[in-house]
Design a protein around this motif. Structure first.
Motif, PDB file in Angstrom:
ATOM      1  N   TYR A 161      58.766  58.376   7.489  1.00  0.00           N
ATOM      2  CA  TYR A 161      59.150  57.318   6.721  1.00  0.00           C
ATOM      3  C   TYR A 161      58.066  56.319   6.413  1.00  0.00           C
ATOM      4  O   TYR A 161      58.213  55.850   4.990  1.00  0.00           O
ATOM      5  N   LYS A 162      56.935  56.199   7.322  1.00  0.00           N
ATOM      6  CA  LYS A 162      56.133  55.195   6.774  1.00  0.00           C
ATOM      7  C   LYS A 162      55.073  55.556   5.653  1.00  0.00           C
ATOM      8  O   LYS A 162      55.147  54.945   4.785  1.00  0.00           O
ATOM      9  N   ASP A 163      54.782  56.850   5.597  1.00  0.00           N
ATOM     10  CA  ASP A 163      54.080  57.365   4.734  1.00  0.00           C
ATOM     11  C   ASP A 163      54.928  57.499   3.467  1.00  0.00           C
ATOM     12  O   ASP A 163      54.300  57.082   2.245  1.00  0.00           O
ATOM     13  N   ARG A 164      56.046  57.688   3.532  1.00  0.00           N
ATOM     14  CA  ARG A 164      57.259  57.625   2.095  1.00  0.00           C
ATOM     15  C   ARG A 164      57.146  56.161   1.669  1.00  0.00           C
ATOM     16  O   ARG A 164      56.830  56.085   0.077  1.00  0.00           O
ATOM     17  N   VAL A 165      57.094  55.089   2.365  1.00  0.00           N
ATOM     18  CA  VAL A 165      56.988  53.814   1.776  1.00  0.00           C
ATOM     19  C   VAL A 165      55.746  53.477   1.208  1.00  0.00           C
ATOM     20  O   VAL A 165      55.830  52.756   0.143  1.00  0.00           O
ATOM     21  N   GLU A 166      54.753  53.693   1.838  1.00  0.00           N
ATOM     22  CA  GLU A 166      53.297  53.549   1.401  1.00  0.00           C
ATOM     23  C   GLU A 166      52.847  54.033   0.016  1.00  0.00           C
ATOM     24  O   GLU A 166      52.388  53.400  -0.820  1.00  0.00           O
ATOM     25  N   LYS A 218      55.683  45.544   0.536  1.00  0.00           N
ATOM     26  CA  LYS A 218      54.523  45.491   1.014  1.00  0.00           C
ATOM     27  C   LYS A 218      54.122  43.975   1.683  1.00  0.00           C
ATOM     28  O   LYS A 218      53.176  44.185   2.471  1.00  0.00           O
ATOM     29  N   SER A 219      54.974  42.879   1.547  1.00  0.00           N
ATOM     30  CA  SER A 219      54.601  41.827   2.151  1.00  0.00           C
ATOM     31  C   SER A 219      55.488  41.479   3.177  1.00  0.00           C
ATOM     32  O   SER A 219      55.501  40.477   3.774  1.00  0.00           O
ATOM     33  N   SER A 220      56.606  42.147   3.458  1.00  0.00           N
ATOM     34  CA  SER A 220      57.685  41.991   4.459  1.00  0.00           C
ATOM     35  C   SER A 220      57.190  42.299   5.864  1.00  0.00           C
ATOM     36  O   SER A 220      56.443  43.203   6.121  1.00  0.00           O
ATOM     37  N   TYR A 221      57.919  42.084   6.687  1.00  0.00           N
ATOM     38  CA  TYR A 221      57.853  42.368   8.205  1.00  0.00           C
ATOM     39  C   TYR A 221      58.638  43.746   8.573  1.00  0.00           C
ATOM     40  O   TYR A 221      59.441  43.990   7.548  1.00  0.00           O
ATOM     41  N   PRO A 222      58.322  44.473   9.498  1.00  0.00           N
ATOM     42  CA  PRO A 222      58.737  45.650   9.618  1.00  0.00           C
ATOM     43  C   PRO A 222      60.263  45.957   9.618  1.00  0.00           C
ATOM     44  O   PRO A 222      60.842  46.762   9.065  1.00  0.00           O
TER      45      PRO A 222
END
Length: 368
Positions: free
Chosen positions: A321-326, A213-217
């Motif tokens: 990928y992004k949706d999975r992480v969120e 949640k807090s890290s850079y891409p």
């Protein structure tokens, strides 16, 4: 699910009651709106009028009567959840408390059916198999299960890869069996035991959630690659069992959950699994060439699996990928705890278990 209309249909086809069929059908139509006490009076009147004079055995009571009794008990328990099925039967209808069991009518008991209907469509961002992981499909399967009328205390999942269907959709079953291969059974059985320490596992997951949640891409991508790569190797069918056992079981269990949340779609991951296995075999062979005394490689020295171009390519393309992480980051403590509780109640079986059961069954027959 038995309805009063089912009883009416049965009366129509029962020649023994053809002369009073119309009266019974009219009574059945009224039962839906009767109070429990009035419905009991009606049932006892039928018993005295139709069954007592001929000394009919409880087992031989007609199908329409069994359905009516079932539905009346079901409605009362649904209206008054504190009511106990055994007391309702024995104190009001004067039938054995286990009248719905195998000894007598062999029907799904009303209280079991009501338990089965309870369904909390738990949100789990797993992506392991389409039917298991899609909450809409699970709701549909639950609806089908609730319509079952064949009495059994066991549900067997022969297609599920993770057992989510029996874990989440089959509350009315005492035994929930999931058929997997022998290696998967060993792994999942160990993870089940670890799930008894839910908080310990959750702390692993929570740390990763906060980091993502807090890290850079780029840091986020690197962490996801690490989880997919390491877990993919650890849970691969190729990995040596002794190597797997070197890891802390709570760490493995946390990675198991995170892996199921973050890995690519199953049709992509199937290709990735083949690719990983081939790479593992190749590297293992090369390792043995370099040092013949070394029988197995160390996973911790194979960091390239975590950061390989193939996984990075999937992440960079952004295909889910992004949706999975969120969705993984949003996964709550209560949802994880609920999953671990329900997963722990599953019974994983393999072909060896079936062969043993058949052998034991054959041995028992020989005794007689």
């Amino acid at each position: 699910m038995y309805q009063f209309t089912d009883a009416i249909d049965k009366v129509k086809s029962d020649e023994k009651f053809s002369d009073v069929a119309d009266n019974i059908k009219n009574d059945c139509k009224q039962l839906e709106n009767m109070s429990f006490s009035d419905a009991v009076i009606k049932i006892n009147n039928w018993k005295d009028k139709f069954f007592s004079p001929c000394k009919c055995s409880i087992i031989d009571y007609p199908e329409w009567f069994k359905i009516v009794v079932w539905r009346i008990i079901y409605n009362e328990i649904k209206t008054n959840p504190q009511a106990r099925q055994t007391e309702l039967i024995e104190n009001n209808i004067n039938l054995p408390k286990d009248v719905f069991g195998k000894k007598y009518w062999n029907m799904y008991s009303p209280d079991m059916k009501l338990q089965q209907e309870k369904y909390d469509n738990l949100f789990l961002p797993f992506n392991y198999a389409q039917v298991e992981c899609n909450h809409i499909y699970r709701a549909m399967i639950h609806h089908i299960i609730c319509s079952a009328v064949v009495p059994t205390d066991t549900i067997v999942d022969v297609f599920g890869k993770l057992g989510l269907v029996p874990a989440l959709c089959a509350n009315g079953y005492k035994h929930k069996k999931v058929w997997v291969n022998e290696r998967t059974k060993e792994t999942l059985t160990k993870i089940q035991l670890a799930f008894k320490r839910k908080l310990r596992i959750y702390k692993y997951i929570e740390r990763v959630q906060k980091f993502l949640k807090s890290s850079y891409p780029n840091e986020q991508k690197e962490k996801v690659s690490e989880i997919i790569g390491l877990a993919g190797v650890l849970f691969s069918s190729y990995i040596d069992k002794n190597e797997f056992d070197k890891y802390d079981i709570y760490f493995l269990s946390a990675y198991f959950i995170m892996y199921k949340c973050l890995l690519p779609e199953y049709w992509i991951d199937s290709n990735l699994e083949v690719w990983k296995t081939e790479r593992l075999k190749k590297d293992d062979a090369e390792s043995k060439k370099e040092n013949s005394s070394k029988q197995e490689y160390e996973l911790t020295n194979n960091k390239k699996f975590m950061y390989d171009t193939w996984i990075s390519h999937w992440i960079d393309e952004g295909r889910g990928y992004k949706d999975r992480v969120e969705r993984f980051i949003r996964l709550s403590k209560s949802e994880l705890f609920t999953f671990m509780d329900r997963f722990s109640k599953l019974e994983f079986c393999c072909e060896k278990d079936m062969n043993k059961a058949n052998k034991d069954k054959g041995d028992n027959k020989k005794k007689y």
